[in-house]
Motif scaffolding. Structure first.
Motif, short mmCIF file in Angstrom:
data_model
loop_
_atom_site.label_atom_id
_atom_site.label_comp_id
_atom_site.label_asym_id
_atom_site.label_seq_id
_atom_site.Cartn_x
_atom_site.Cartn_y
_atom_site.Cartn_z
N LEU A 80 -15.77 28.99 -12.41
CA LEU A 80 -17.00 29.74 -12.09
C LEU A 80 -16.71 30.47 -10.62
CD1 LEU A 80 -19.83 27.22 -13.13
CD2 LEU A 80 -19.28 29.40 -13.97
N ALA A 81 -15.79 29.68 -9.86
CA ALA A 81 -15.51 30.39 -8.59
C ALA A 81 -14.66 31.58 -8.73
CB ALA A 81 -14.71 29.10 -7.54
N MET A 82 -13.93 31.65 -9.79
CA MET A 82 -13.03 32.94 -9.98
C MET A 82 -13.76 33.89 -9.79
SD MET A 82 -9.60 32.33 -10.30
CE MET A 82 -9.04 33.33 -11.80
N PRO A 83 -14.74 34.45 -10.23
CA PRO A 83 -15.45 35.92 -10.17
C PRO A 83 -15.73 36.07 -8.85
CG PRO A 83 -16.04 34.73 -12.13
CD PRO A 83 -15.32 33.80 -11.43
N PHE A 84 -16.34 34.93 -8.15
CA PHE A 84 -16.90 35.14 -6.87
C PHE A 84 -15.71 35.32 -5.81
CE2 PHE A 84 -17.01 32.62 -2.92
CZ PHE A 84 -18.01 33.30 -2.34
N ALA A 85 -14.52 34.69 -6.03
CA ALA A 85 -13.41 34.75 -5.09
C ALA A 85 -12.74 36.20 -5.48
CB ALA A 85 -12.58 33.84 -5.50
N GLY A 86 -13.03 36.67 -6.66
CA GLY A 86 -12.33 37.98 -7.01
C GLY A 86 -12.96 39.08 -6.26
N SER A 87 -14.30 38.88 -6.01
CA SER A 87 -15.03 40.07 -5.37
C SER A 87 -14.84 39.92 -3.84
CB SER A 87 -16.42 39.97 -5.60
OG SER A 87 -16.99 38.57 -4.97
N TYR A 88 -14.12 38.96 -3.31
CA TYR A 88 -13.90 38.90 -1.81
C TYR A 88 -12.33 39.11 -1.51
CZ TYR A 88 -18.81 37.60 -0.84
OH TYR A 88 -20.23 37.52 -0.78
N MET A 89 -11.62 39.28 -2.60
CA MET A 89 -10.15 39.18 -2.21
C MET A 89 -9.52 40.43 -1.39
SD MET A 89 -7.38 37.21 -3.33
CE MET A 89 -8.24 36.53 -4.79
N ASP A 90 -10.14 41.71 -1.79
CA ASP A 90 -9.87 42.86 -1.07
C ASP A 90 -10.25 42.74 0.23
OD1 ASP A 90 -8.38 43.72 -3.36
OD2 ASP A 90 -9.94 44.95 -3.98
N GLY A 147 -13.32 19.98 -5.42
CA GLY A 147 -12.16 20.14 -5.53
C GLY A 147 -11.88 21.47 -6.49
N GLY A 148 -12.85 21.54 -7.48
CA GLY A 148 -12.73 22.69 -8.61
C GLY A 148 -12.99 23.99 -7.79
N MET A 149 -13.92 24.03 -6.96
CA MET A 149 -14.37 25.41 -6.36
C MET A 149 -13.13 25.82 -5.59
SD MET A 149 -18.42 24.77 -5.28
CE MET A 149 -18.44 26.50 -4.44
N GLY A 150 -12.56 24.88 -4.94
CA GLY A 150 -11.48 25.16 -3.87
C GLY A 150 -10.45 25.83 -4.84
N VAL A 151 -9.97 25.12 -6.04
CA VAL A 151 -9.04 25.84 -6.83
C VAL A 151 -9.42 27.11 -7.16
CG1 VAL A 151 -7.51 25.74 -8.79
CG2 VAL A 151 -7.88 23.79 -7.54
N GLY A 152 -10.64 27.32 -7.65
CA GLY A 152 -11.17 28.59 -8.27
C GLY A 152 -11.26 29.70 -6.99
N ILE A 153 -11.13 29.41 -5.85
CA ILE A 153 -11.27 30.38 -4.72
C ILE A 153 -9.74 30.65 -4.31
CG2 ILE A 153 -11.80 30.53 -2.15
CD1 ILE A 153 -14.23 28.83 -2.70
N ALA A 154 -8.93 29.72 -4.44
CA ALA A 154 -7.67 30.01 -3.96
C ALA A 154 -6.59 30.36 -5.08
CB ALA A 154 -6.96 28.59 -3.60
N TYR A 155 -6.91 30.15 -6.42
CA TYR A 155 -5.96 30.46 -7.62
C TYR A 155 -5.94 32.02 -7.79
CZ TYR A 155 -4.57 30.26 -12.49
OH TYR A 155 -4.02 30.28 -13.81
N GLY A 156 -6.75 32.99 -7.47
CA GLY A 156 -6.30 34.30 -7.77
C GLY A 156 -5.30 34.81 -6.79
N ALA A 157 -5.58 34.28 -5.49
CA ALA A 157 -4.68 34.99 -4.54
C ALA A 157 -3.24 35.12 -4.56
CB ALA A 157 -5.07 34.24 -2.95
N PRO A 158 -2.57 34.19 -4.90
CA PRO A 158 -1.17 34.26 -4.98
C PRO A 158 -0.61 34.95 -6.34
CG PRO A 158 -1.71 31.85 -4.67
CD PRO A 158 -2.93 32.63 -4.84
N MET A 159 -1.73 34.68 -7.14
CA MET A 159 -1.27 35.37 -8.70
C MET A 159 -1.51 37.00 -8.23
SD MET A 159 -3.30 34.84 -12.04
CE MET A 159 -4.86 35.67 -11.50
#
Length: 409
Positions: free
Chosen positions: A62-72, A111-123
């Motif tokens: 669930l945190a992945m789409p949220f994090a993706g919108s803030y990545m740039d 913990g799950g939200m933390g991984v969702g927020i961080a996951y997309g960045a190194p990838m």
């Protein structure tokens, strides 16, 4: 010219940095090592002991789409550090829990939200720096997530035996805070001019679909559904690897931990292997290969009524290999179908499939164990849904279905 050559060489640094960061985040795949101590401590069954794992994966997705919108906007460094801090807090607080409900909140939600927020960045860093070898680069970086249990499963097992499960949560929480923060500092995207130059050389980047247009594409839903199927089977297998080894194969807990750590190798190498296959054969053929292997693994476990350790190891090695594979197929296919410009957001939406698969897989396997009294019956449904995955891949997983969306843009 010299600066371009230097950048081209230095981009390889981002793969090992991302790999180690993912190795910390991938400790979730060692959850089966924690299940028995948690069940004993809280006097609960298999379904409840899987709740922290399931909720972790849901909030991670669930945190992945949220994090993706803030990545740039904030960049990969800030996003990875922010996610890493949440991961550490979640693990550390889990060491003070007194019930499965509180553990589910600390470990699963935080913990799950933390991984969702961080996951997309190194990838995303790997994807942007390697448009010419995207599937392979992303697969190598994500390999750390899959390889994690190779180190963390035996390490966590040893820590649990020495200090107990709850002290182990605290120790790992502190270590993750230090490691993830330090390794996040060098992460960055290529500058815009460099990125545009690379894009001109890469014909794959000619399609650029916004999330709104992507969500109207039949290809998106075909990819989403096949990702759900691959995730259901893979995460279910990972969650029950230890218990199956002990209950069906009659291995002791130490040997089960070793098996889990060895399976992690297959999970890790599955990402670059299937990433490279997706680069070469595209998503449709690679998905069919993956589901065919899952069918073989399911059949091997169905016929393994004598509790053969060899058949068990082969089957679960294939299951773990294919979960790693889907975590490379999905991001590579997202870029191939929908382009790189909106990659972080698009993959964030696709990644919700992972959360759905986590819920279904965990509840299903736990319920079968509690109702039927054995994990032996889990492998019939994995066989059936893998066949369904082949059918969907063959009929609908095609890039030409996004051509109209390209024209609309």
């Amino acid at each position: 010219m010299q600066a371009s050559v230097t950048e081209n060489k230095s981009r390889w640094l981002y793969i090992p940095l991302g790999l180690i960061i993912f190795m910390c985040m991938g400790t979730i795949y060692s959850w089966s090592i924690f299940r028995k101590p948690i069940e004993t401590a809280f006097n609960i069954g298999a379904t409840k002991s899987g709740l922290p794992y399931m909720v972790f994966l849901v909030f991670y997705a669930l945190a992945m789409p949220f994090a993706g919108s803030y990545m740039d906007k904030y960049g990969p460094r800030v996003m990875t550090i922010a996610g890493g801090i949440l991961i550490s807090i979640g693990w550390f607080l889990s060491g003070f829990t007194s019930s499965i409900t509180v553990l589910t909140i600390s470990y699963g939600v935080i913990g799950g939200m933390g991984v969702g927020i961080a996951y997309g960045a190194p990838m995303a860093v790997a994807a942007k720096w390697f448009p010419d070898k995207e599937g392979l680069a992303v697969g190598l970086t994500l390999g750390g997530f899959g390889l994690s249990p190779f180190i963390t499963a035996p390490a966590a097992g040893w820590l649990i035996r020495q200090f107990g499960a709850f002290s182990t949560f605290k120790i790992l929480g502190i270590l993750f805070a230090v490691i993830i923060t330090l390794l996040s500092l060098p992460l960055k995207f290529p500058d815009k001019q460099n990125e545009k130059s690379k894009a001109k050389k890469n014909k794959k980047l000619s399609v650029e679909i916004t999330p709104e247009k992507m969500l109207k594409s039949r290809s998106f839903y075909a990819l989403w559904t096949t990702f759900v199927i691959g995730t259901i089977i893979g995460l279910m297998a990972i969650a029950i690897s230890g218990p199956v080894a002990e209950e069906l194969i009659n291995l002791d807990s130490a040997t089960a931990s070793i098996c889990v750590s060895l399976f992690a190798i297959f999970n890790g190498i599955g990402r670059p292997i299937f990433g490279a296959l997706t680069d070469k054969f595209k998503a449709k053929r690679t998905a069919i290969i993956s589901f065919s292997l899952i069918i073989i693994a399911s059949i091997l476990m169905i016929i393994n009524t004598s509790g053969s350790p060899v058949l068990y190891f082969i089957s679960f090695a294939i299951f773990w290999l294919n979960l790693g594979g889907w975590l490379a197929i999905a991001p590579a296919a997202t870029s191939y179908f929908f382009g790189k410009k909106n990659y972080s957001q698009n993959y964030g939406y696709l990644f919700t499939a992972y959360g759905v698969g986590a819920v279904i897989g965990n509840l299903f396997s736990g319920s079968i164990r509690d109702i039927m009294g054995s994990y032996q019956f889990v492998f019939y449904p994995t066989l059936i849904i893998a066949i369904l995955g082949i059918i969907i891949s063959f009929l609908f997983l095609k890039k030409d279905q996004v051509n109209n969306l390209k024209k609309e843009n």
